[in-house]
Scaffold this motif. Structure first.
Motif, PDB file in Angstrom:
ATOM      1  N   HIS A 168       5.112  -3.049 -16.602  1.00  0.00           N
ATOM      2  CA  HIS A 168       6.560  -3.117 -16.750  1.00  0.00           C
ATOM      3  C   HIS A 168       7.218  -3.955 -15.656  1.00  0.00           C
ATOM      4  O   HIS A 168       8.442  -3.982 -15.532  1.00  0.00           O
ATOM      5  N   GLY A 169       6.364  -4.586 -14.847  1.00  0.00           N
ATOM      6  CA  GLY A 169       6.876  -5.537 -13.868  1.00  0.00           C
ATOM      7  C   GLY A 169       7.816  -4.953 -12.846  1.00  0.00           C
ATOM      8  O   GLY A 169       8.856  -5.541 -12.531  1.00  0.00           O
ATOM      9  N   LYS A 170       7.453  -3.780 -12.326  1.00  0.00           N
ATOM     10  CA  LYS A 170       8.320  -3.135 -11.339  1.00  0.00           C
ATOM     11  C   LYS A 170       8.126  -3.754  -9.959  1.00  0.00           C
ATOM     12  O   LYS A 170       7.748  -3.095  -8.994  1.00  0.00           O
ATOM     13  N   LYS A 171       8.353  -5.051  -9.893  1.00  0.00           N
ATOM     14  CA  LYS A 171       8.192  -5.751  -8.624  1.00  0.00           C
ATOM     15  C   LYS A 171       9.376  -5.459  -7.712  1.00  0.00           C
ATOM     16  O   LYS A 171      10.532  -5.491  -8.127  1.00  0.00           O
ATOM     17  N   ARG A 172       9.070  -5.160  -6.455  1.00  0.00           N
ATOM     18  CA  ARG A 172      10.113  -4.873  -5.479  1.00  0.00           C
ATOM     19  C   ARG A 172      10.646  -6.187  -4.906  1.00  0.00           C
ATOM     20  O   ARG A 172       9.882  -7.075  -4.542  1.00  0.00           O
ATOM     21  N   GLU A 189      -1.226  -6.213  -5.356  1.00  0.00           N
ATOM     22  CA  GLU A 189      -1.220  -7.558  -4.787  1.00  0.00           C
ATOM     23  C   GLU A 189       0.216  -8.037  -4.555  1.00  0.00           C
ATOM     24  O   GLU A 189       0.488  -8.795  -3.625  1.00  0.00           O
ATOM     25  N   GLU A 190       1.139  -7.590  -5.406  1.00  0.00           N
ATOM     26  CA  GLU A 190       2.546  -7.916  -5.242  1.00  0.00           C
ATOM     27  C   GLU A 190       3.312  -6.654  -4.854  1.00  0.00           C
ATOM     28  O   GLU A 190       2.905  -5.549  -5.220  1.00  0.00           O
ATOM     29  N   PRO A 191       4.415  -6.788  -4.134  1.00  0.00           N
ATOM     30  CA  PRO A 191       5.210  -5.599  -3.790  1.00  0.00           C
ATOM     31  C   PRO A 191       5.708  -4.906  -5.053  1.00  0.00           C
ATOM     32  O   PRO A 191       6.258  -5.556  -5.950  1.00  0.00           O
ATOM     33  N   MET A 192       5.502  -3.604  -5.138  1.00  0.00           N
ATOM     34  CA  MET A 192       5.870  -2.850  -6.327  1.00  0.00           C
ATOM     35  C   MET A 192       6.696  -1.620  -5.968  1.00  0.00           C
ATOM     36  O   MET A 192       6.462  -0.977  -4.941  1.00  0.00           O
ATOM     37  N   ASP A 193       7.640  -1.275  -6.827  1.00  0.00           N
ATOM     38  CA  ASP A 193       8.363  -0.013  -6.691  1.00  0.00           C
ATOM     39  C   ASP A 193       7.512   1.077  -7.331  1.00  0.00           C
ATOM     40  O   ASP A 193       7.795   1.550  -8.430  1.00  0.00           O
ATOM     41  N   TYR A 194       6.474   1.457  -6.617  1.00  0.00           N
ATOM     42  CA  TYR A 194       5.527   2.433  -7.166  1.00  0.00           C
ATOM     43  C   TYR A 194       5.784   3.818  -6.602  1.00  0.00           C
ATOM     44  O   TYR A 194       6.063   3.975  -5.408  1.00  0.00           O
ATOM     45  N   GLU A 195       5.674   4.790  -7.478  1.00  0.00           N
ATOM     46  CA  GLU A 195       5.729   6.186  -7.068  1.00  0.00           C
ATOM     47  C   GLU A 195       4.565   6.932  -7.704  1.00  0.00           C
ATOM     48  O   GLU A 195       4.259   6.718  -8.879  1.00  0.00           O
ATOM     49  N   VAL A 245       0.815  -1.212   0.000  1.00  0.00           N
ATOM     50  CA  VAL A 245       0.000   0.000   0.000  1.00  0.00           C
ATOM     51  C   VAL A 245       0.854   1.269   0.000  1.00  0.00           C
ATOM     52  O   VAL A 245       1.838   1.374   0.735  1.00  0.00           O
ATOM     53  N   HIS A 246       0.460   2.220  -0.845  1.00  0.00           N
ATOM     54  CA  HIS A 246       1.099   3.527  -0.947  1.00  0.00           C
ATOM     55  C   HIS A 246       0.010   4.589  -0.852  1.00  0.00           C
ATOM     56  O   HIS A 246      -1.107   4.379  -1.330  1.00  0.00           O
TER      57      HIS A 246
END
Length: 328
Positions: free
Chosen positions: A316-320, A176-182, A152-153
């Motif tokens: 783009h699969g930005k999975k952390r 649902e999966e950890p993401m490097d989201y900004e 969550v962000h």
């Protein structure tokens, strides 16, 4: 989610479809919507061709179609953390179900639990973060992160870079999966209020003497007490204050000055523009209902940019990388 294909989403607490407008603009396809207010349903149907389902509390989560993204501008109701009497809605008696029982946020949780969308976007007033000394928001984050297991962000965003209105709202994004989201950096367009004003406005939007005199007395009364309450004359070369659902009462928070006349309210079309809706957005309801609807809506351009950033992140699969990835 394929990089080439579109994505599906559901629209909860849909209102008049501001979130849907934004997510469709980002390439999504709505497969389900829910909104209980009959006047909002009319506006929604006029623009999207389908009538949202009614009361979300009466909808079986298993009847909702599978979807990639859940979106919803849920009402900020008081959260009852203690003293819950009924705990059997999903056959469980502990965890977030206890903490959020009786709130509409609970319905979002049960749908996420059943359908496991790849992502969600929730929107609310900025005060949600500080409500009840932060306890409410802590319950929400705990439900989404600990109980449902989402990454969550969140961020409070002022829409004034996209529309001529000071409007701060909190946006909660989950994956649902950890993401490097900004959250996206919004282009600073800083449009002026005059850019959304109509050239010809009917006389009915000019305040009558009784209303205008009452507002002036109200302002003088509170000013004498040192309060900041009262009407606001908007600057055409600046931005407006926040449009609220109470605008239909007297338009006090955003009044447009007029030469040799009493000030006027915004028209419903101007309110639509103030929220970033396109000019072909149909307004089939009365002025009063339109004011309520746009005052409760989201700023479409802001949500569209968030939607695009979410989808790009997933595509783009930005999975952390987490510790569990190393364990594997």
């Amino acid at each position: 989610m394929s990089k080439k294909s579109g994505f599906t989403f559901i629209d909860l607490f849909a209102g008049i479809g501001g979130l849907r407008t934004a997510f469709e603009g980002a390439g999504g396809r709505c497969v389900f919507s829910s909104e209980w207010n009959k006047f909002s349903q009319q506006t929604y149907e006029a623009n999207f061709g389908d009538v949202p389902e009614g009361d979300i509390t009466k909808i079986d989560e298993n009847d909702i179609p599978d979807h990639d993204v859940l979106v919803g501008g849920f009402p900020c109701q008081p959260f009852s953390i203690a003293g819950v009497s009924s705990k059997n809605s999903l056959g469980r008696v502990h965890g977030f179900l206890d903490e959020t029982q009786g709130t509409l946020f609970f319905d979002i949780c049960r749908i996420i639990k059943a359908k496991r969308p790849k992502a969600f976007l929730l929107e609310n007033v900025k005060n949600l973060k500080s409500h009840d000394k932060g306890k409410t928001f802590k319950v929400i984050l705990n439900a989404l992160r600990e109980q449902l297991g989402y990454d969550v962000h969140y961020k409070i965003i002022d829409a004034s870079t996209q529309v001529p209105q000071h409007r701060e709202r909190i946006f909660i994004v989950g994956f649902e999966e950890p993401m490097d989201y900004e959250f996206p950096e919004l282009e600073d367009k800083r449009p002026k209020l005059r850019s959304i004003l109509e050239k010809r406005v009917a006389q009915k939007y000019t305040l009558k003497d009784g209303t205008w005199n009452s507002l002036q007395r109200h302002l003088a009364k509170h000013k004498a007490k040192g309060n900041g309450f009262g009407y606001s004359l908007a600057d055409r070369k600046g931005i407006a204050k926040t449009l609220s659902a109470r605008y239909y009462k007297d338009g006090a928070e955003i009044l447009i000055p007029q030469r040799n006349k009493n000030p006027r309210r915004l028209t419903p079309r101007e309110c639509a523009r103030l929220m970033g809706f396109p000019d072909d957005f149909v307004i089939p309801v009365s002025d009063n209902q339109a004011y309520r609807q746009f005052g409760n809506a989201v700023v479409v351009p802001v949500v569209k940019e968030i939607a695009k950033s979410m989808i790009q992140c997933m595509q783009h699969g930005k999975k952390r990388i987490t510790i569990m990835d190393y364990v594997k």
